[in-house]
Design a protein around this motif. Structure first.
Motif, mmCIF file in Angstrom:
data_model
loop_
_atom_site.group_PDB
_atom_site.id
_atom_site.type_symbol
_atom_site.label_atom_id
_atom_site.label_comp_id
_atom_site.label_asym_id
_atom_site.label_seq_id
_atom_site.Cartn_x
_atom_site.Cartn_y
_atom_site.Cartn_z
ATOM 1 N N GLY A 87 -13.539 -9.601 -15.315
ATOM 2 C CA GLY A 87 -12.567 -10.678 -15.327
ATOM 3 C C GLY A 87 -11.684 -10.757 -14.098
ATOM 4 O O GLY A 87 -10.781 -11.588 -14.034
ATOM 5 N N LYS A 88 -11.943 -9.889 -13.132
ATOM 6 C CA LYS A 88 -11.119 -9.888 -11.920
ATOM 7 C C LYS A 88 -11.985 -10.135 -10.695
ATOM 8 O O LYS A 88 -13.196 -9.954 -10.729
ATOM 9 N N GLU A 89 -11.325 -10.513 -9.617
ATOM 10 C CA GLU A 89 -12.047 -10.732 -8.373
ATOM 11 C C GLU A 89 -12.364 -9.395 -7.707
ATOM 12 O O GLU A 89 -11.682 -8.386 -7.914
ATOM 13 N N ARG A 90 -13.389 -9.434 -6.879
ATOM 14 C CA ARG A 90 -13.729 -8.252 -6.097
ATOM 15 C C ARG A 90 -12.565 -7.928 -5.154
ATOM 16 O O ARG A 90 -11.966 -8.835 -4.571
ATOM 17 N N GLU A 91 -12.268 -6.634 -5.018
ATOM 18 C CA GLU A 91 -11.170 -6.250 -4.135
ATOM 19 C C GLU A 91 -11.603 -5.138 -3.187
ATOM 20 O O GLU A 91 -12.437 -4.289 -3.515
ATOM 21 N N PHE A 92 -10.998 -5.163 -2.041
ATOM 22 C CA PHE A 92 -11.235 -4.165 -1.010
ATOM 23 C C PHE A 92 -10.669 -2.818 -1.460
ATOM 24 O O PHE A 92 -9.582 -2.756 -2.040
ATOM 25 N N VAL A 93 -11.401 -1.743 -1.160
ATOM 26 C CA VAL A 93 -10.936 -0.396 -1.485
ATOM 27 C C VAL A 93 -10.712 0.421 -0.214
ATOM 28 O O VAL A 93 -9.633 0.956 0.003
ATOM 29 N N ALA A 94 -11.756 0.517 0.618
ATOM 30 C CA ALA A 94 -11.654 1.346 1.816
ATOM 31 C C ALA A 94 -12.731 0.933 2.805
ATOM 32 O O ALA A 94 -13.772 0.399 2.410
ATOM 33 N N ALA A 95 -12.480 1.183 4.094
ATOM 34 C CA ALA A 95 -13.447 0.866 5.137
ATOM 35 C C ALA A 95 -13.353 1.900 6.251
ATOM 36 O O ALA A 95 -12.293 2.487 6.480
ATOM 37 N N ILE A 96 -14.474 2.070 6.945
ATOM 38 C CA ILE A 96 -14.546 3.060 8.017
ATOM 39 C C ILE A 96 -15.452 2.523 9.119
ATOM 40 O O ILE A 96 -16.481 1.906 8.843
ATOM 41 N N ASN A 97 -15.059 2.743 10.364
ATOM 42 C CA ASN A 97 -15.899 2.284 11.454
ATOM 43 C C ASN A 97 -17.011 3.292 11.719
ATOM 44 O O ASN A 97 -17.104 4.327 11.055
ATOM 45 N N TRP A 98 -17.867 2.968 12.692
ATOM 46 C CA TRP A 98 -19.039 3.797 12.955
ATOM 47 C C TRP A 98 -18.681 5.248 13.249
ATOM 48 O O TRP A 98 -19.283 6.169 12.711
ATOM 49 N N SER A 99 -17.711 5.437 14.111
ATOM 50 C CA SER A 99 -17.373 6.793 14.531
ATOM 51 C C SER A 99 -16.487 7.527 13.531
ATOM 52 O O SER A 99 -16.299 8.731 13.648
ATOM 53 N N GLY A 100 -15.924 6.784 12.590
ATOM 54 C CA GLY A 100 -14.990 7.402 11.652
ATOM 55 C C GLY A 100 -13.586 7.517 12.194
ATOM 56 O O GLY A 100 -12.720 8.119 11.554
ATOM 57 N N SER A 101 -13.347 6.944 13.356
ATOM 58 C CA SER A 101 -12.037 7.068 13.992
ATOM 59 C C SER A 101 -11.014 6.089 13.442
ATOM 60 O O SER A 101 -9.810 6.286 13.641
ATOM 61 N N VAL A 102 -11.473 5.034 12.784
ATOM 62 C CA VAL A 102 -10.566 4.046 12.208
ATOM 63 C C VAL A 102 -10.920 3.856 10.744
ATOM 64 O O VAL A 102 -12.063 3.583 10.401
ATOM 65 N N ILE A 103 -9.918 4.009 9.900
ATOM 66 C CA ILE A 103 -10.107 3.926 8.456
ATOM 67 C C ILE A 103 -8.978 3.097 7.874
ATOM 68 O O ILE A 103 -7.815 3.216 8.298
ATOM 69 N N TYR A 104 -9.310 2.267 6.914
ATOM 70 C CA TYR A 104 -8.309 1.501 6.170
ATOM 71 C C TYR A 104 -8.494 1.745 4.675
ATOM 72 O O TYR A 104 -9.614 1.910 4.195
ATOM 73 N N TYR A 105 -7.373 1.708 3.963
ATOM 74 C CA TYR A 105 -7.381 1.815 2.508
ATOM 75 C C TYR A 105 -6.542 0.703 1.908
ATOM 76 O O TYR A 105 -5.544 0.267 2.499
ATOM 77 N N ALA A 106 -6.921 0.284 0.723
ATOM 78 C CA ALA A 106 -6.045 -0.581 -0.053
ATOM 79 C C ALA A 106 -4.830 0.232 -0.477
ATOM 80 O O ALA A 106 -4.924 1.443 -0.714
ATOM 81 N N ASP A 107 -3.699 -0.431 -0.587
ATOM 82 C CA ASP A 107 -2.474 0.272 -0.968
ATOM 83 C C ASP A 107 -2.623 0.967 -2.317
ATOM 84 O O ASP A 107 -2.050 2.033 -2.542
ATOM 85 N N SER A 108 -3.408 0.382 -3.191
ATOM 86 C CA SER A 108 -3.536 0.905 -4.556
ATOM 87 C C SER A 108 -4.277 2.242 -4.615
ATOM 88 O O SER A 108 -4.175 2.961 -5.615
ATOM 89 N N VAL A 109 -5.007 2.581 -3.549
ATOM 90 C CA VAL A 109 -5.775 3.828 -3.568
ATOM 91 C C VAL A 109 -5.320 4.810 -2.492
ATOM 92 O O VAL A 109 -5.801 5.956 -2.466
ATOM 93 N N LYS A 110 -4.416 4.384 -1.640
ATOM 94 C CA LYS A 110 -3.975 5.227 -0.539
ATOM 95 C C LYS A 110 -3.382 6.528 -1.066
ATOM 96 O O LYS A 110 -2.583 6.522 -2.005
ATOM 97 N N GLY A 111 -3.810 7.634 -0.489
ATOM 98 C CA GLY A 111 -3.327 8.934 -0.923
ATOM 99 C C GLY A 111 -4.148 9.550 -2.040
ATOM 100 O O GLY A 111 -3.994 10.731 -2.349
ATOM 101 N N ARG A 112 -5.008 8.748 -2.660
ATOM 102 C CA ARG A 112 -5.858 9.261 -3.747
ATOM 103 C C ARG A 112 -7.340 9.232 -3.378
ATOM 104 O O ARG A 112 -8.097 10.097 -3.812
ATOM 105 N N PHE A 113 -7.756 8.222 -2.624
ATOM 106 C CA PHE A 113 -9.162 8.057 -2.252
ATOM 107 C C PHE A 113 -9.340 8.427 -0.782
ATOM 108 O O PHE A 113 -8.447 8.197 0.042
ATOM 109 N N THR A 114 -10.534 8.946 -0.462
ATOM 110 C CA THR A 114 -10.883 9.265 0.909
ATOM 111 C C THR A 114 -12.283 8.764 1.209
ATOM 112 O O THR A 114 -13.238 9.120 0.505
ATOM 113 N N ILE A 115 -12.400 7.945 2.246
ATOM 114 C CA ILE A 115 -13.709 7.466 2.681
ATOM 115 C C ILE A 115 -14.164 8.318 3.856
ATOM 116 O O ILE A 115 -13.359 8.723 4.707
#
Length: 127
Positions: free
Chosen positions: A42-70
């Motif tokens: 019943g909800k829209e798809r939402e972003f969780v985490a992303a990582i670039n090729w080298s792993g040098s840049v990573i983003y997290y959704a605020d809702s998972v920051k500090g709990r999830f690791t990509i």
């Protein structure tokens, strides 16, 4: 044919952990960005985490920051999502996705930036 196959989902109690894996095959993925998204019923798809090729840049959704690791292992064409301290609001189908370089304007934080998607793996967190 490009394939992304997720695994590692399941049922876990609140406060528990899961590690999702996504294996890519069918072509070379040099330079590709990888991301995880989720969609609850019943909800829209939402972003969780992303990582670039080298792993040098990573983003997290605020809702998972500090709990999830990509993370990723390019030698294995695999991206991981370590999920700790899970709560019932994390219950959803989790999808991995791959984005060709150059990355889109949202820099891997929008589903529109991705070219390939997996079939998803279900994560259910009980209270």
């Amino acid at each position: 044919q490009v394939q992304l196959v997720e695994s590692g989902g399941g049922l876990v109690q609140a406060g528990g952990s899961l590690r999702l894996s996504c294996v890519a095959s069918g072509r070379t993925f040099i330079g590709y960005g990888m991301g995880w998204f989720r969609q609850a019923p019943g909800k829209e798809r939402e972003f969780v985490a992303a990582i670039n090729w080298s792993g040098s840049v990573i983003y997290y959704a605020d809702s998972v920051k500090g709990r999830f690791t990509i993370s990723r292992d390019n030698a294995k064409n695999t991206v991981y999502l370590q999920m700790n301290n899970l709560n019932p609001e994390d219950t959803a189908a989790y999808y991995c996705a791959a984005a060709k370089p150059p990355y889109g304007s949202s820099w891997l934080r929008s589903g529109n930036d991705y070219d390939y998607w997996g079939q998803g793996t279900q994560v259910t967190v009980s209270s």
